[in-house]
Design a protein around this motif. Structure first.
Motif, PDB file in Angstrom:
ATOM      1  N   GLN A   8      -5.041   9.244   0.097  1.00  0.00           N
ATOM      2  CA  GLN A   8      -4.727   8.621   1.380  1.00  0.00           C
ATOM      3  C   GLN A   8      -5.840   7.660   1.804  1.00  0.00           C
ATOM      4  O   GLN A   8      -5.571   6.565   2.320  1.00  0.00           O
ATOM      5  N   LEU A   9      -7.102   8.049   1.573  1.00  0.00           N
ATOM      6  CA  LEU A   9      -8.216   7.181   1.948  1.00  0.00           C
ATOM      7  C   LEU A   9      -8.155   5.862   1.179  1.00  0.00           C
ATOM      8  O   LEU A   9      -8.401   4.786   1.746  1.00  0.00           O
ATOM      9  N   GLU A  62      -5.326   3.757   2.688  1.00  0.00           N
ATOM     10  CA  GLU A  62      -5.684   3.169   3.976  1.00  0.00           C
ATOM     11  C   GLU A  62      -6.601   1.965   3.796  1.00  0.00           C
ATOM     12  O   GLU A  62      -6.502   0.966   4.519  1.00  0.00           O
ATOM     13  N   LYS A  63      -7.500   2.048   2.795  1.00  0.00           N
ATOM     14  CA  LYS A  63      -8.404   0.930   2.526  1.00  0.00           C
ATOM     15  C   LYS A  63      -7.616  -0.285   2.051  1.00  0.00           C
ATOM     16  O   LYS A  63      -7.847  -1.416   2.482  1.00  0.00           O
ATOM     17  N   LEU A 107      -4.440  -0.857   2.655  1.00  0.00           N
ATOM     18  CA  LEU A 107      -3.620  -1.307   3.791  1.00  0.00           C
ATOM     19  C   LEU A 107      -4.432  -2.229   4.711  1.00  0.00           C
ATOM     20  O   LEU A 107      -3.935  -3.273   5.171  1.00  0.00           O
ATOM     21  N   GLN A 108      -5.692  -1.844   4.917  1.00  0.00           N
ATOM     22  CA  GLN A 108      -6.542  -2.610   5.825  1.00  0.00           C
ATOM     23  C   GLN A 108      -6.925  -3.960   5.219  1.00  0.00           C
ATOM     24  O   GLN A 108      -6.838  -4.999   5.882  1.00  0.00           O
ATOM     25  N   ASN A 119       3.929  -2.085   6.772  1.00  0.00           N
ATOM     26  CA  ASN A 119       2.485  -2.006   7.052  1.00  0.00           C
ATOM     27  C   ASN A 119       2.069  -0.568   7.332  1.00  0.00           C
ATOM     28  O   ASN A 119       1.305  -0.274   8.256  1.00  0.00           O
ATOM     29  N   THR A 120       2.610   0.328   6.493  1.00  0.00           N
ATOM     30  CA  THR A 120       2.327   1.748   6.708  1.00  0.00           C
ATOM     31  C   THR A 120       2.304   2.473   5.361  1.00  0.00           C
ATOM     32  O   THR A 120       2.590   1.896   4.308  1.00  0.00           O
ATOM     33  N   ILE A 121       1.995   3.767   5.432  1.00  0.00           N
ATOM     34  CA  ILE A 121       1.868   4.614   4.240  1.00  0.00           C
ATOM     35  C   ILE A 121       2.813   5.788   4.387  1.00  0.00           C
ATOM     36  O   ILE A 121       2.919   6.375   5.484  1.00  0.00           O
ATOM     37  N   SER A 167       0.054  11.862   7.478  1.00  0.00           N
ATOM     38  CA  SER A 167       0.411  10.729   6.638  1.00  0.00           C
ATOM     39  C   SER A 167       1.906  10.559   6.477  1.00  0.00           C
ATOM     40  O   SER A 167       2.351   9.738   5.698  1.00  0.00           O
ATOM     41  N   PHE A 183       3.283   6.107   9.554  1.00  0.00           N
ATOM     42  CA  PHE A 183       2.215   5.316  10.177  1.00  0.00           C
ATOM     43  C   PHE A 183       2.834   4.078  10.781  1.00  0.00           C
ATOM     44  O   PHE A 183       3.796   3.552  10.277  1.00  0.00           O
TER      45      PHE A 183
END
Length: 570
Positions: free
Chosen positions: A489-490, A493-494, A496-497, A554-556, A567, A570
């Motif tokens: 997940q981390l 998220e990276k 995604l950002q 734009n989500t997971i 999770s 999002f």
């Protein structure tokens, strides 16, 4: 007293290498052994007592083919009272075949009988050597008689011909019947050479030193002359008269062969000089005996004869090649790939076929042909890139992704770890293509690929499935499924950002920059212990990605063995 004498007789007989015996032939023709030494056991396989009790115990061991001659010789010596000697064969009771030589002295007695004292000695080894010599002599004569293209003649000391093989018949025109019994000087020696030949023959028989070989012009039966290379041998077997053998070879055939060999060598050199490959021949010490022009041009050398690999190449490369040379000489063939820097400074890759060249009576040579495979290797690498990598982003494609997925799954299974697969799809990528064109769309895909790759570890795999879909394969995750899910997940998220940041794209050097925004939707699938099918985990990641799309982009979305609670959306 008699027993003591018997023991002494046995002891004396034991020192004689054979069977010592005594037998008597009575006046009525009956005969029997009165004494046989103990050695009879090793010869016939019977005891002395059995032999004395019945002479048939020994006589029956004589092979059937030799019995008649054996008995006849015994009877003749007994009748004439002459010393007896006869060679015959026996087969012992154990089946062993021996040659024996019987020797005895028959002596007439007062009562009309004849007393024989004799010995039987084993001459098997002598007979075998004698027969081997006879076989060897026969083979030698047959060989000399039948050997083609080599004329062999045999002469006695006075020059009389006693041997004339078939090749001599063909070379000089005389049949063996015509030549044998005639003088050498009358057959093939021209008049002007006879005195010199006669003196040379006398010198050879006097000293035992053969006449030196030389080229001679001799005569044929029809009077024509023929040039030959004539060699001579002096043969003297103890107990026999000395002989002279002449070995003559037609030089016209040899010269023709030399001419053909020279032509063959010229063709070989011409072929090698025009061959579009490097070719060489070395001796067993590594010295260069032949190098074609192609190889000489590569190395930039002209004076190469007699030089070694160490003289022609840099030390490290030379040592590697010499090690390959040794392996090729030992195995008979060696295929290697060698990188060589040519005289022009360029590094080229060569596939070298090295092979041992065996020679009769001489040390083997090493031959080699080296093909320049630099371009082939470049094309193979290019084909491999096309087969396993996406041509736009140079990321692994679906085929290579599945290969790596298998490796990561196997490693996770061994370590009882987890695997995560992130399926990434660009949001609204079609609108970018429609607005700015495919060239700008390709630039966007390249930038997204770079940002994703920068967001993961070097050991992770980033692949492009096609279109605007990317995959990230995460291996070496924690053994605890929950912790592994948090690690995946981390990373998501990276990505995604970083993917959401604005993109500044330049379609051409002088064109204006284009700024656009493009987010991504990420579906995550995890599996613990590496127990899964490749298609299953990709399908689960695809389901998760579409749920992320459905949740507003734009989500997971996480679909795994232990998904983090936060999770799901999002």
């Amino acid at each position: 007293m008699l027993e003591r004498l018997r023991e002494q007789l046995d002891m004396f007989a034991a020192t004689i290498p054979g069977v010592v015996y005594q037998f008597v032939v009575r006046a009525d023709g009956e005969w029997a052994f009165t004494y046989v030494s103990p050695v009879v056991r090793s010869f016939f396989g019977v005891s002395p007592e059995d032999a004395c009790a019945a002479h048939e115990a020994m006589s029956e061991c004589v092979v059937p083919e030799d019995r008649a001659a054996h008995h006849a010789s015994v009877n003749e010596a007994n009748r004439r009272l002459q010393p007896w000697q006869h060679d015959f064969r026996i087969r012992s009771r154990s089946g062993e075949l021996r040659w024996l030589r019987g020797q005895a002295n028959p002596t007439a007695q007062a009562d009309g009988s004849v007393l024989w004292h004799g010995v039987l000695t084993d001459i098997t080894a002598c007979k075998q050597a004698e027969m081997a010599m006879q076989v060897s002599e026969t083979r030698f004569r047959n060989l000399l008689h039948s050997i083609p293209a080599v004329a062999v003649q045999g002469y006695t000391e006075d020059g009389t011909t006693h041997f004339w093989n078939k090749a001599s018949e063909q070379l000089y025109g005389y049949t063996a019947e015509e030549a044998i019994g005639r003088k050498l000087l009358d057959l093939i020696i021209p008049a002007e050479m006879r005195s010199g030949v006669l003196a040379a023959i006398r010198e050879m028989f006097a000293t035992g030193q053969p006449i030196p070989a030389g080229e001679l012009s001799l005569m044929r039966k029809d009077g024509s002359r023929i040039d030959v290379l004539s060699s001579h041998a002096y043969v003297h077997v103890p107990g026999q008269a000395a002989e002279m053998f002449c070995v003559d070879v037609d030089l016209s055939e040899r010269k023709l062969a030399e001419s053909r060999l020279q032509e063959s060598e010229q063709r070989f050199c011409q072929f090698m000089e025009t061959l579009p490959a490097a070719a060489f021949i070395k001796d067993s010490d590594g010295k260069v005996l032949f190098m074609n022009r192609y190889l000489a041009d590569i190395l930039g050398v002209r004076d190469w004869q007699g030089k070694s690999t160490l003289d022609l190449l840099p030390p490290r490369l030379a040592e590697e090649m010499l090690a390959d040379d040794e392996r090729a000489m030992a195995a008979g063939y060696q295929l290697t790939e060698e990188q060589v820097q040519g005289a022009d400074g360029q590094l080229r890759l060569y596939q070298t076929h090295k092979f041992r060249i065996n020679r009769q009576g001489a040390a083997p040579l090493l031959g080699g042909i080296a093909l320049d495979i630099t371009e082939r290797k470049r094309l193979e690498a290019q084909i491999r890139e096309l087969a396993f990598y996406d041509p736009l982003t140079n990321l692994p494609n679906r085929r290579l992704l599945f290969d790596r997925l298998s490796l990561v799954a196997a490693a996770a299974k061994r370590a009882a770890g987890s695997v995560a697969l992130l399926l990434i799809d660009l949001d609204n990528f079609k609108s970018v293509n429609d607005k700015h064109g495919h060239d700008v769309g390709d630039l966007l895909l390249l930038e997204v690929a770079r940002r994703i790759a920068d967001s993961v570890r070097e050991t992770d795999t980033v692949a492009r499935l096609g279109g605007d879909e990317f995959v990230v394969l995460l291996g070496d995750l924690d053994r605890d499924p929950a912790t592994a899910a948090e690690q995946a997940q981390l990373v998501a998220e990276k990505i995604l950002q970083t993917a959401a940041a604005p993109y500044i794209l330049k379609p051409a050097p002088r064109a204006a920059d284009i700024e656009c925004r493009c987010t991504v939707s990420i579906g995550i699938a995890t599996v613990a212990d590496g127990e899964f099918r490749q298609g299953d985990i990709l399908r689960r990641a695809d389901i998760a990605m579409y749920r992320a799309k459905s949740a507003g982009r734009n989500t997971i979305f996480f679909l795994g063995d232990c998904a983090p609670a936060a999770s799901k959306a999002f």
